[in-house]
Design an enzyme around this catalytic site. Structure first.
Site, mmCIF file in Angstrom:
data_model
loop_
_atom_site.group_PDB
_atom_site.id
_atom_site.type_symbol
_atom_site.label_atom_id
_atom_site.label_comp_id
_atom_site.label_asym_id
_atom_site.label_seq_id
_atom_site.Cartn_x
_atom_site.Cartn_y
_atom_site.Cartn_z
ATOM 1 C CE1 TYR A 230 -3.528 -2.634 0.314
ATOM 2 C CE2 TYR A 230 -2.601 -3.212 2.450
ATOM 3 C CZ TYR A 230 -3.465 -3.481 1.404
ATOM 4 O OH TYR A 230 -4.273 -4.589 1.449
ATOM 5 C CG ASP B 175 -27.166 -5.026 -5.268
ATOM 6 O OD1 ASP B 175 -26.657 -5.542 -6.295
ATOM 7 O OD2 ASP B 175 -27.774 -5.676 -4.404
ATOM 8 C CG HIS C 257 -8.319 -2.310 -5.754
ATOM 9 N ND1 HIS C 257 -8.957 -2.516 -4.562
ATOM 10 C CD2 HIS C 257 -9.238 -2.547 -6.719
ATOM 11 C CE1 HIS C 257 -10.205 -2.878 -4.791
ATOM 12 N NE2 HIS C 257 -10.411 -2.903 -6.089
HETATM 13 C C1 DQA Z 1 -7.197 -2.667 -1.358
HETATM 14 C C2 DQA Z 1 -7.080 -4.175 -1.628
HETATM 15 C C3 DQA Z 1 -8.039 -4.952 -0.741
HETATM 16 O O1 DQA Z 1 -7.917 -6.343 -0.982
HETATM 17 C C4 DQA Z 1 -7.732 -4.701 0.722
HETATM 18 O O2 DQA Z 1 -8.669 -5.353 1.553
HETATM 19 C C5 DQA Z 1 -7.645 -3.247 1.069
HETATM 20 C C6 DQA Z 1 -7.023 -2.327 0.104
HETATM 21 C C7 DQA Z 1 -6.132 -1.862 -2.155
HETATM 22 O O3 DQA Z 1 -6.291 -0.644 -2.236
HETATM 23 O O4 DQA Z 1 -5.161 -2.443 -2.627
HETATM 24 O O5 DQA Z 1 -7.997 -2.822 2.153
HETATM 25 O O6 DQA Z 1 -8.466 -2.229 -1.802
#
Ligand code: DQA
Length: 143
Positions: free
Chosen positions: A22, A84, A97
């Site tokens: 992240y 939804d 993501h």
């Molecule tokens: C996420 C990926 C998800 O699997 C995870 O639960 C997150 C962050 C991402 O930004 O990479 O909390 O959405």
């Protein structure tokens, strides 16, 4: 142009989460960088750890914003209810993501919410959000 950026559960803890997946920055830093880099965009940033609250943000978006950017976080893989609400929302929508969800555990490889957005960006850490804003502007311009 007004864009709402919705962040789901645990994204308020960015900076303290797995840096490899992240990045190292806090959510606040990411939001200020977006504002600095897209001065023509009027951003509203919201974050919630609660599924219902995220749904309320999505339901409120159609009448108030030109586009929506969402990182549903863990709910991407589980929430039929968020999917939804995205289906009902008719403005341009982009899912983001930070990590590359197709290169992680199997349970993360499928987003059930992404198919109710225009498309998703995954794996570029904070730059996933930059790309989403760039693309949202194109979608708004071509509406
Ligand atoms: C996420 C990926 C998800 O699997 C995870 O639960 C997150 C962050 C991402 O930004 O990479 O909390 O959405």
């Amino acid at each position: 142009m007004k864009i709402i950026v919705i962040n789901g559960p645990n994204l308020n803890m960015l900076g303290a989460r797995d840096h490899h997946q992240y990045g190292t920055e806090s959510l606040e830093n990411l939001e200020s960088e977006l504002k600095r880099n897209f001065e023509d965009v009027d951003f509203v940033f919201v974050q919630s750890n609660l599924e219902g609250e995220i749904i309320n943000f999505i339901q409120g978006a159609s009448d108030n914003y030109d586009a929506l950017i969402i990182n549903p976080a863990g709910y991407s893989h589980t929430s039929v209810a968020i999917r939804d609400s995205l289906e009902i929302c008719k403005i341009p929508k982009i899912e983001v993501h930070l990590s590359n969800i197709s290169d992680r555990e199997d349970f993360r490889s499928k987003s059930i919410t992404a198919s109710k957005t225009n498309g998703y960006i995954s794996g570029f850490k904070k730059y996933s959000y930059f790309a989403a804003v760039y693309l949202a502007k194109i979608l708004i311009a071509n509406k």
